[in-house]
Design an enzyme around this catalytic site. Structure first.
Site, PDB file in Angstrom:
ATOM      1  N   HIS A  88       3.290  14.590  49.577  1.00  0.00           N
ATOM      2  CA  HIS A  88       3.097  13.162  49.364  1.00  0.00           C
ATOM      3  C   HIS A  88       4.218  12.344  50.023  1.00  0.00           C
ATOM      4  O   HIS A  88       3.955  11.310  50.657  1.00  0.00           O
ATOM      5  CB  HIS A  88       3.071  12.850  47.871  1.00  0.00           C
ATOM      6  CG  HIS A  88       1.773  13.181  47.211  1.00  0.00           C
ATOM      7  ND1 HIS A  88       1.514  12.887  45.887  1.00  0.00           N
ATOM      8  CD2 HIS A  88       0.645  13.778  47.678  1.00  0.00           C
ATOM      9  CE1 HIS A  88       0.289  13.282  45.576  1.00  0.00           C
ATOM     10  NE2 HIS A  88      -0.251  13.834  46.640  1.00  0.00           N
ATOM     11  N   TYR A  98      -1.195   5.546  42.641  1.00  0.00           N
ATOM     12  CA  TYR A  98      -1.656   6.434  41.571  1.00  0.00           C
ATOM     13  C   TYR A  98      -2.676   5.775  40.641  1.00  0.00           C
ATOM     14  O   TYR A  98      -3.646   6.424  40.244  1.00  0.00           O
ATOM     15  CB  TYR A  98      -0.462   6.986  40.797  1.00  0.00           C
ATOM     16  CG  TYR A  98       0.244   8.091  41.548  1.00  0.00           C
ATOM     17  CD1 TYR A  98      -0.163   9.412  41.414  1.00  0.00           C
ATOM     18  CD2 TYR A  98       1.310   7.809  42.402  1.00  0.00           C
ATOM     19  CE1 TYR A  98       0.466  10.434  42.111  1.00  0.00           C
ATOM     20  CE2 TYR A  98       1.950   8.813  43.108  1.00  0.00           C
ATOM     21  CZ  TYR A  98       1.528  10.124  42.960  1.00  0.00           C
ATOM     22  OH  TYR A  98       2.146  11.136  43.664  1.00  0.00           O
ATOM     23  N   GLU A 140       9.021  12.212  43.865  1.00  0.00           N
ATOM     24  CA  GLU A 140       8.937  11.513  45.157  1.00  0.00           C
ATOM     25  C   GLU A 140      10.019  10.449  45.281  1.00  0.00           C
ATOM     26  O   GLU A 140      10.591  10.257  46.362  1.00  0.00           O
ATOM     27  CB  GLU A 140       7.537  10.911  45.310  1.00  0.00           C
ATOM     28  CG  GLU A 140       6.472  11.966  45.542  1.00  0.00           C
ATOM     29  CD  GLU A 140       5.082  11.551  45.096  1.00  0.00           C
ATOM     30  OE1 GLU A 140       4.829  10.327  44.977  1.00  0.00           O
ATOM     31  OE2 GLU A 140       4.239  12.444  44.856  1.00  0.00           O
ATOM     32  N   SER A 212       5.966  22.105  61.259  1.00  0.00           N
ATOM     33  CA  SER A 212       7.256  22.690  60.880  1.00  0.00           C
ATOM     34  C   SER A 212       8.285  22.490  61.980  1.00  0.00           C
ATOM     35  O   SER A 212       7.959  22.464  63.171  1.00  0.00           O
ATOM     36  CB  SER A 212       7.088  24.187  60.608  1.00  0.00           C
ATOM     37  OG  SER A 212       6.279  24.395  59.482  1.00  0.00           O
ATOM     38  N   THR A 282       6.235  29.176  63.142  1.00  0.00           N
ATOM     39  CA  THR A 282       7.228  28.128  63.415  1.00  0.00           C
ATOM     40  C   THR A 282       8.289  27.977  62.325  1.00  0.00           C
ATOM     41  O   THR A 282       9.486  27.957  62.650  1.00  0.00           O
ATOM     42  CB  THR A 282       6.534  26.785  63.715  1.00  0.00           C
ATOM     43  OG1 THR A 282       5.577  26.488  62.699  1.00  0.00           O
ATOM     44  CG2 THR A 282       5.838  26.840  65.064  1.00  0.00           C
ATOM     45  N   GLY A 395      -2.164  22.537  55.848  1.00  0.00           N
ATOM     46  CA  GLY A 395      -3.439  21.959  55.433  1.00  0.00           C
ATOM     47  C   GLY A 395      -3.516  21.905  53.915  1.00  0.00           C
ATOM     48  O   GLY A 395      -2.541  22.176  53.214  1.00  0.00           O
TER      49      GLY A 395
END
Length: 405
Positions: A88, A98, A140, A212, A282, A395
């Protein structure tokens, strides 16, 4: 954490909610995107929405969070929350988003389950949602604060970077060397972390993908590897194909601050296993380079799976770092084309039965879910603790939402 009354209600209704997740997810996203089309255009991954994987991941994670709360109502599943929060943060998710998700998610749950969602049931599941949402908001907030302390402004910490070098590693993998366009220092990162890259596509949509970071954390530049995604019947990857087709030396990209909780954490003598498949190599390369730079003396077992040696991106670096370790061993499995005379090559799929895994090994996995599930299972059979197996998914994290994560 979860009140006793709500825990009992959620426990009783969890099978019904879990059994309807597919329909709930479809209804949730249909309502959300009808009211807020900009979220599909400029925030959510349109490819994952088209394939349905993002739909499974979000609703599945919510249900999995609820299940873990009722199993142990006094313990918050922080490992699960941290992984979601890092993703996020890399997208710049803000607290005010939210309540929007809550509105359309609960409209979907009520619409699908109807009269089963009594006021008491709705109150219990609302408690679950806000326990999860507020925990994510708090994590976060700390991640954004850490980025700002490192000189990166705003949620997500996006700024403009310039491409200074592009290398075609394989037919479908290119690496891009990038540096801040304003000449400011590159933010520090920990080996295994990723950045979000946002591009404007020809239709005007702003789409973001995570890549990455490869290389040493102390460098003034950063390197990412991008594999061109072929749809194989589904649409091709929008961002990966855009980067391959349009981004050259001198191009600029919007790049976030570094995020991700799959980070190397091993003492100088800790046995380490690094397993990757395909472009999952990676983050593993960043960890390997750090182990070499630190003079790691413990056993390091490096496992990789690919279709063929020619499709193994950055193989020379992969093997080269292993050779610099005091106690490093590499085993590369290829579905075709494995060289019989090459000491590290193996034919077929990864098979750890003949690989020595030292007691106390800490394992880091990155690659497709079937590969990671298989490797994790083999490691557990060899006595590696589940707590010592860490992973990264490129993903939507469907594993996170499952019972065996």
């Amino acid at each position: 954490m979860l009140t006793e009354q709500s825990a009992a209600t959620v426990r009783a209704t969890l099978p019904a909610v879990g059994g309807a997740l597919g329909e709930i997810s479809d209804r949730f996203y249909a309502g959300l995107f009808a009211a807020h089309p900009e979220l599909l255009r400029d925030l959510f991954n349109r490819g994952n929405q088209s394939s349905g994987t993002q739909r499974q991941a979000l609703a599945g994670a919510f249900a999995a969070f609820a299940a873990r709360l009722v199993e142990r109502p006094d313990v918050r599943p922080d490992a699960m929350l941290n992984r979601i929060a890092h993703k996020h943060a890399s997208l710049g998710i803000a607290p005010e988003q939210y309540p929007v998700v809550h509105k359309y998610l609960f409209a979907a749950i009520t619409g699908v389950l109807g009269e089963a969602i009594t006021p008491r049931v709705a109150a219990a599941w609302t408690e679950v949602y806000w326990l999860m949402a507020n925990a994510l908001i708090a994590i976060e907030k700390r991640l954004y604060a850490a980025s700002e302390a490192d000189g990166v402004d705003g949620p997500g910490g996006r700024r403009t970077w310039e491409v200074v070098e592009r290398v075609e590693e394989t037919a479908d993998v290119a690496t891009f060397l990038i540096r801040p366009a304003d000449g400011s220092p590159a933010p520090a990162f920990r080996p295994g972390q990723y950045v979000s890259v946002r591009v404007e596509l020809p239709d005007g949509a702003l789409q973001t993908r995570q890549y990455s970071l490869i290389g040493a954390a102390g460098s003034s530049v950063r390197r990412i590897g991008v594999k061109r995604v072929h749809g194989g019947g589904a649409p091709d990857g929008e961002v990966s194909n855009h980067l391959h087709a349009r981004v050259r030396v001198g191009s600029t990209l919007e790049v976030s601050a570094p995020y991700g909780d799959l980070v190397l954490d091993a003492g100088p003598l800790t046995p380490v296993l690094l397993a990757s498949a395909g472009i999952g190599v990676t983050p593993i390369l960043a960890m390997l380079e750090q182990l070499v730079a630190d003079g790691h003396r413990g056993a390091v077992t490096v496992v990789h799976a690919d279709r063929s040696p020619g499709e193994h991106a950055l193989r020379e670096e992969h093997e080269g770092y292993v050779s610099k370790l005091a106690d490093g061993v590499a085993c590369f499995w290829y579905e075709r084309g494995a060289a019989a005379g090459h000491p590290v090559d193996r034919a077929g799929l990864v098979d750890l039965s003949g690989v020595v895994i030292a007691p106390g090994t800490r394992a880091y996995l990155c690659g497709p879910l079937p590969f990671m599930r298989a490797v994790r299972g083999q490691l557990l059979e060899k006595g590696v603790s589940p707590a010592d197996v860490h992973y990264e998914v490129f993903g939507p994290d469907l594993w996170l939402a499952s019972a065996d994560a």
